[in-house]
Design a protein around this motif. Structure first.
Motif, PDB file in Angstrom:
ATOM      1  N   TYR A   1     -50.990 -32.092  51.711  1.00  8.66           N
ATOM      2  CA  TYR A   1     -52.326 -32.568  51.359  1.00  8.66           C
ATOM      3  C   TYR A   1     -53.096 -32.988  52.612  1.00  8.66           C
ATOM      4  O   TYR A   1     -54.291 -32.716  52.728  1.00  8.66           O
ATOM      5  CB  TYR A   1     -52.255 -33.739  50.375  1.00  8.66           C
ATOM      6  N   LYS A   2     -52.409 -33.638  53.531  1.00  9.98           N
ATOM      7  CA  LYS A   2     -53.065 -34.026  54.785  1.00  9.98           C
ATOM      8  C   LYS A   2     -53.544 -32.780  55.524  1.00  9.98           C
ATOM      9  O   LYS A   2     -54.687 -32.727  55.991  1.00  9.98           O
ATOM     10  CB  LYS A   2     -52.116 -34.835  55.663  1.00  9.98           C
ATOM     11  N   ARG A   3     -52.696 -31.770  55.606  1.00 10.81           N
ATOM     12  CA  ARG A   3     -53.089 -30.525  56.276  1.00 10.81           C
ATOM     13  C   ARG A   3     -54.291 -29.884  55.576  1.00 10.81           C
ATOM     14  O   ARG A   3     -55.196 -29.360  56.223  1.00 10.81           O
ATOM     15  CB  ARG A   3     -51.910 -29.553  56.329  1.00 10.81           C
ATOM     16  N   ALA A   4     -54.312 -29.940  54.241  1.00 10.27           N
ATOM     17  CA  ALA A   4     -55.434 -29.364  53.491  1.00 10.27           C
ATOM     18  C   ALA A   4     -56.741 -30.101  53.792  1.00 10.27           C
ATOM     19  O   ALA A   4     -57.791 -29.465  53.952  1.00 10.27           O
ATOM     20  CB  ALA A   4     -55.132 -29.383  51.994  1.00 10.27           C
ATOM     21  N   TYR A   5     -56.671 -31.415  53.861  1.00 15.28           N
ATOM     22  CA  TYR A   5     -57.876 -32.192  54.186  1.00 15.28           C
ATOM     23  C   TYR A   5     -58.360 -31.855  55.594  1.00 15.28           C
ATOM     24  O   TYR A   5     -59.563 -31.668  55.821  1.00 15.28           O
ATOM     25  CB  TYR A   5     -57.607 -33.694  54.072  1.00 15.28           C
ATOM     26  N   ILE A   6     -57.440 -31.782  56.538  1.00 16.74           N
ATOM     27  CA  ILE A   6     -57.824 -31.478  57.921  1.00 16.74           C
ATOM     28  C   ILE A   6     -58.421 -30.075  58.003  1.00 16.74           C
ATOM     29  O   ILE A   6     -59.429 -29.865  58.693  1.00 16.74           O
ATOM     30  CB  ILE A   6     -56.632 -31.681  58.871  1.00 16.74           C
ATOM     31  N   LYS A   7     -57.849 -29.138  57.273  1.00 17.72           N
ATOM     32  CA  LYS A   7     -58.401 -27.777  57.259  1.00 17.72           C
ATOM     33  C   LYS A   7     -59.813 -27.786  56.659  1.00 17.72           C
ATOM     34  O   LYS A   7     -60.715 -27.126  57.169  1.00 17.72           O
ATOM     35  CB  LYS A   7     -57.493 -26.858  56.449  1.00 17.72           C
ATOM     36  N   ALA A   8     -60.016 -28.541  55.607  1.00 18.90           N
ATOM     37  CA  ALA A   8     -61.351 -28.645  54.998  1.00 18.90           C
ATOM     38  C   ALA A   8     -62.338 -29.293  55.962  1.00 18.90           C
ATOM     39  O   ALA A   8     -63.496 -28.858  56.065  1.00 18.90           O
ATOM     40  CB  ALA A   8     -61.275 -29.440  53.695  1.00 18.90           C
TER      41      ALA A   8
ATOM     42  N   GLU B   1     -59.204 -33.540  63.227  1.00 18.75           N
ATOM     43  CA  GLU B   1     -58.338 -34.730  63.237  1.00 18.75           C
ATOM     44  C   GLU B   1     -59.169 -36.002  63.386  1.00 18.75           C
ATOM     45  O   GLU B   1     -58.877 -37.015  62.757  1.00 18.75           O
ATOM     46  CB  GLU B   1     -57.313 -34.653  64.369  1.00 18.75           C
ATOM     47  N   SER B   2     -60.206 -35.957  64.213  1.00 24.47           N
ATOM     48  CA  SER B   2     -61.041 -37.147  64.391  1.00 24.47           C
ATOM     49  C   SER B   2     -61.834 -37.447  63.118  1.00 24.47           C
ATOM     50  O   SER B   2     -62.051 -38.609  62.786  1.00 24.47           O
ATOM     51  CB  SER B   2     -61.959 -37.023  65.603  1.00 24.47           C
ATOM     52  N   VAL B   3     -62.232 -36.414  62.379  1.00 27.89           N
ATOM     53  CA  VAL B   3     -62.894 -36.632  61.092  1.00 27.89           C
ATOM     54  C   VAL B   3     -61.908 -37.294  60.130  1.00 27.89           C
ATOM     55  O   VAL B   3     -62.244 -38.253  59.438  1.00 27.89           O
ATOM     56  CB  VAL B   3     -63.424 -35.314  60.485  1.00 27.89           C
ATOM     57  N   PHE B   4     -60.683 -36.799  60.115  1.00 28.49           N
ATOM     58  CA  PHE B   4     -59.655 -37.356  59.231  1.00 28.49           C
ATOM     59  C   PHE B   4     -59.409 -38.828  59.551  1.00 28.49           C
ATOM     60  O   PHE B   4     -59.361 -39.666  58.652  1.00 28.49           O
ATOM     61  CB  PHE B   4     -58.360 -36.555  59.353  1.00 28.49           C
ATOM     62  N   ARG B   5     -59.275 -39.140  60.831  1.00 25.75           N
ATOM     63  CA  ARG B   5     -59.043 -40.539  61.217  1.00 25.75           C
ATOM     64  C   ARG B   5     -60.227 -41.413  60.811  1.00 25.75           C
ATOM     65  O   ARG B   5     -60.050 -42.516  60.299  1.00 25.75           O
ATOM     66  CB  ARG B   5     -58.775 -40.648  62.720  1.00 25.75           C
TER      67      ARG B   5
ATOM     68  N   TRP C   1     -49.975 -43.805  52.749  1.00 23.17           N
ATOM     69  CA  TRP C   1     -48.617 -43.571  52.247  1.00 23.17           C
ATOM     70  C   TRP C   1     -48.528 -42.223  51.537  1.00 23.17           C
ATOM     71  O   TRP C   1     -47.569 -41.481  51.712  1.00 23.17           O
ATOM     72  CB  TRP C   1     -48.216 -44.705  51.292  1.00 23.17           C
ATOM     73  N   GLU C   2     -49.551 -41.895  50.728  1.00 23.45           N
ATOM     74  CA  GLU C   2     -49.552 -40.629  50.007  1.00 23.45           C
ATOM     75  C   GLU C   2     -49.572 -39.443  50.964  1.00 23.45           C
ATOM     76  O   GLU C   2     -48.882 -38.450  50.748  1.00 23.45           O
ATOM     77  CB  GLU C   2     -50.728 -40.565  49.044  1.00 23.45           C
ATOM     78  N   PHE C   3     -50.348 -39.553  52.037  1.00 21.50           N
ATOM     79  CA  PHE C   3     -50.384 -38.466  53.005  1.00 21.50           C
ATOM     80  C   PHE C   3     -49.062 -38.337  53.752  1.00 21.50           C
ATOM     81  O   PHE C   3     -48.675 -37.237  54.141  1.00 21.50           O
ATOM     82  CB  PHE C   3     -51.547 -38.633  53.981  1.00 21.50           C
TER      83      PHE C   3
END
Length: 80
Positions: A16-23, A46-50, A8-10
């Motif tokens: 923030y989601k984009r920042a995590y994916i970039k990291a 994206e697969s790491v994020f999932r 929900w936060e993302f």
């Protein structure tokens, strides 16, 4: 960004989601440059994020202690 409300936060804060994916992308590049094996089979950031959002422990998942050993750190979090 922790706990049950992460998804929900993302949704509410997509930057923030984009920042995590970039990291995660930077992490994948750094691991590849270091010659580290991709034990989780990630194909892209994206697969790491999932994978990270699932919050399930995969028997092949690397622990922080495993990672510290792999990078040659001279300490562990468990005191071993």
């Amino acid at each position: 960004m922790a706990g049950k409300h992460r998804a929900w936060e993302f949704e509410r804060y997509p930057a923030y989601k984009r920042a995590y994916i970039k990291a995660f992308e930077k992490m994948l590049i750094a691991r590849e440059q270091a010659g580290l094996e991709n034990k989780c089979g990630w194909t892209d950031a994206e697969s790491v994020f999932r994978w990270w959002m699932e919050d399930k422990t995969d028997p092949n998942q690397m622990t922080i202690d495993d990672w510290l050993h792999e990078i040659g750190a001279d300490y562990t979090l468990t005191g071993d």
